[in-house]
Design a protein around this motif. Structure first.
Motif, short mmCIF file in Angstrom:
data_model
loop_
_atom_site.label_atom_id
_atom_site.label_comp_id
_atom_site.label_asym_id
_atom_site.label_seq_id
_atom_site.Cartn_x
_atom_site.Cartn_y
_atom_site.Cartn_z
N ILE A 107 24.48 -1.47 -15.50
CA ILE A 107 24.02 -1.57 -13.92
C ILE A 107 23.06 -2.51 -14.10
N GLU A 108 22.93 -3.50 -13.50
CA GLU A 108 21.71 -4.58 -13.20
C GLU A 108 20.59 -3.84 -12.49
N VAL A 109 19.38 -3.83 -13.00
CA VAL A 109 18.36 -3.23 -12.30
C VAL A 109 17.24 -4.05 -12.41
N THR A 110 16.02 -4.24 -11.53
CA THR A 110 14.68 -4.88 -11.76
C THR A 110 13.69 -3.83 -11.65
N THR A 111 12.71 -4.15 -12.35
CA THR A 111 11.74 -3.17 -12.66
C THR A 111 10.33 -3.71 -12.55
N ILE A 112 9.42 -2.77 -12.19
CA ILE A 112 8.07 -2.88 -11.82
C ILE A 112 7.10 -2.05 -12.69
N SER A 113 5.85 -2.54 -13.05
CA SER A 113 4.89 -1.47 -14.01
C SER A 113 3.94 -1.04 -12.69
N VAL A 114 3.86 0.05 -13.01
CA VAL A 114 3.08 0.93 -11.94
C VAL A 114 1.41 0.43 -12.17
N ALA A 115 0.73 0.15 -11.20
CA ALA A 115 -0.59 -0.23 -11.34
C ALA A 115 -1.34 0.57 -10.40
N LYS A 116 -2.74 0.94 -10.72
CA LYS A 116 -3.64 1.51 -9.92
C LYS A 116 -4.32 0.30 -9.05
N ARG A 117 -4.29 0.53 -7.82
CA ARG A 117 -4.92 -0.11 -6.82
C ARG A 117 -5.39 0.59 -5.63
N SER A 118 -6.23 -0.03 -4.73
CA SER A 118 -6.70 0.50 -3.53
C SER A 118 -5.80 0.06 -2.42
N ILE A 119 -5.38 0.73 -1.37
CA ILE A 119 -4.26 0.14 -0.51
C ILE A 119 -5.34 0.47 0.93
N ALA A 120 -4.96 -0.27 2.08
CA ALA A 120 -5.54 -0.17 3.16
C ALA A 120 -4.25 0.18 4.16
N PRO A 121 -4.09 1.60 4.63
CA PRO A 121 -3.13 1.91 5.48
C PRO A 121 -3.31 1.73 6.57
N ALA A 122 -2.31 1.79 7.44
CA ALA A 122 -2.37 1.23 8.74
C ALA A 122 -1.25 2.15 9.58
N LEU A 123 -1.50 2.33 10.75
CA LEU A 123 -0.71 2.92 11.69
C LEU A 123 0.05 2.09 12.68
N TYR A 124 1.29 2.34 12.92
CA TYR A 124 2.05 1.39 13.92
C TYR A 124 2.44 2.36 15.06
N GLY A 125 2.01 1.90 16.28
CA GLY A 125 2.82 2.53 17.50
C GLY A 125 3.05 1.89 18.42
N ILE A 126 3.89 2.29 19.44
CA ILE A 126 4.25 1.57 20.68
C ILE A 126 3.42 2.25 21.99
N GLY A 127 3.03 1.25 22.62
CA GLY A 127 2.16 1.67 24.05
C GLY A 127 2.50 0.81 25.21
N SER A 128 1.51 0.98 26.01
CA SER A 128 2.04 0.48 27.38
C SER A 128 0.58 0.03 28.19
#
Length: 383
Positions: free
Chosen positions: A37-58
């Motif tokens: 089975i063909e697969v693609t791989t990545i190497s796990v790295a430590k990094r900081s992420i900037a989370p965000a929240l998505y919402g719907i409003g009016s």
């Protein structure tokens, strides 16, 4: 026992079949159902992420004013229409006075009559007071009896009571007149603030009840977004966080905004957390009330830790995790996941230390016994 002697034709047929069989076996192993089975791989790295929240409003108005009569009556005129800008104190319309003017006239006549009665009471009181003083002096000189002097003092008391009653009657009538005049003054429908007319609920000639709104005025500077966020991902949502607001009809892209506050009551049916967001700079032209908006709230950046794309996460046996490559073989690693950002990166709180090779994409579902072939891109997918 001697074996049968093969003919030359049979030998040639066997010689042709053997390569074909080997070729078929090679094709089946390399590109058939038995192929890796063909697969693609990545190497796990430590990094900081900037989370965000998505919402719907009016789009909603923070301050809305419903202007109407304080008592039942008929609308006489209405001078504004939807979309008109109004100033504080501007008269927007008026109710029909009906009999209020007649009632005010009647109160004025009653006050005039009461004032005449007051003058009569004052005259009687002055006369009774003079008589009481004179008879008091005569009684001291024993020119009249004590009973006669007492009768004059009693007449003075009655005159004083009549004078007080006349004054009270005038105050009562004046209060009633002032009440009718105040009611007459409330016939005018006045704008309480500078604003914009967004609704016109009645036309002249309509009979209205007390408190019924004739026009609705909003403060344009108080527009905000009533937004909803999934409770599962709403952790960290708080007032003061920066946000991007994209109006459904806005061709200019996102508008900068800020979370004003989170609502203390969530929606138990939809399992959503509610929040109010305000524009940093109001859009021009103003969006209509009720227009839908997409909201992205930016949370503070998280500390560096192992992070993987969300596409690498699989569910095996009811557990969420990734397929790791260990000495060329597959091994499933359950994970404890943290926050994610809008780019699809997810924190790994437990299960990976960093540096591991994990499967990102595969052309088929994997098992621990699957044979794999690592490629840069799976055939048949977009580059």
């Amino acid at each position: 026992m001697s074996l049968p002697r093969l003919s030359r034709r049979t030998l040639m047929l066997v010689a042709a079949i053997i390569p074909l069989a080997l070729l078929f076996a090679w094709v089946a192993v390399r590109s058939g159902p038995l192929a890796p089975i063909e697969v693609t791989t990545i190497s796990v790295a430590k990094r900081s992420i900037a989370p965000a929240l998505y919402g719907i409003g009016s789009v909603q108005a923070r301050y809305s004013y419903r202007i109407g009569p304080t008592y039942a009556g008929r609308l006489q005129r209405l001078d504004v229409h939807v979309g008109d800008a109004v100033k504080a104190g501007q008269v927007l319309g008026a109710m029909a006075p009906v009999d209020l003017d007649d009632r005010i006239g009647a109160q004025q006549a009653a006050i005039a009559s009461a004032q005449a009665a007051l003058q009569q009471a004052q005259a009687r009181q002055r006369y009774a007071q003079a008589q009481a003083q004179r008879y008091g002096q005569l009684a001291q000189q024993q020119l009249v009896s004590v009973e006669t002097a007492s009768a004059r003092r009693q007449e003075l008391d009655v005159a004083n009571a009549g004078l007080a009653a006349a004054r009270d009657d005038i105050r009562r009538l004046q209060a009633e007149r002032d009440a009718v005049q105040a009611q007459r003054g409330n016939l005018a429908l006045v704008a309480p603030v500078d604003g914009l007319v967004v609704a016109r609920n009645a036309d002249p000639g309509t009979t209205l009840v007390a408190g019924q709104a004739v026009v609705e005025v909003i403060d344009p500077s108080s527009l905000w977004i009533d937004a909803r966020f999934d409770q599962i991902a709403a952790g960290g949502l708080a007032g003061g966080l920066p946000a991007d607001i994209t109006l459904r009809s806005g061709p200019d892209g996102a508008h900068a905004g800020t979370v004003l506050r989170t609502e203390p009551v969530a929606d138990a049916v939809t399992e959503e957390t509610r929040a109010k967001l305000v524009f940093t700079t109001l859009p021009a032209p103003l969006p209509p009330l009720g227009e839908l908006a997409e909201v992205t709230v930016h949370l503070p950046a998280q500390a560096a830790m192992p992070a993987i794309p969300n596409a690498a996460i699989r569910t095996v046996g009811g557990q969420r995790g990734v397929w790791k490559l260990v000495n060329g073989a597959l091994e499933f690693a359950p994970l404890a996941l943290g926050r994610s950002d809008l780019d699809g990166n997810v924190q790994v709180r437990k299960g990976l230390a960093g540096g591991e090779q994990v499967v990102l994409y595969s052309e088929k579902a994997l098992t621990a016994n699957s044979r794999i072939h690592v490629v840069e891109r799976i055939r048949g997918t977009a580059p």
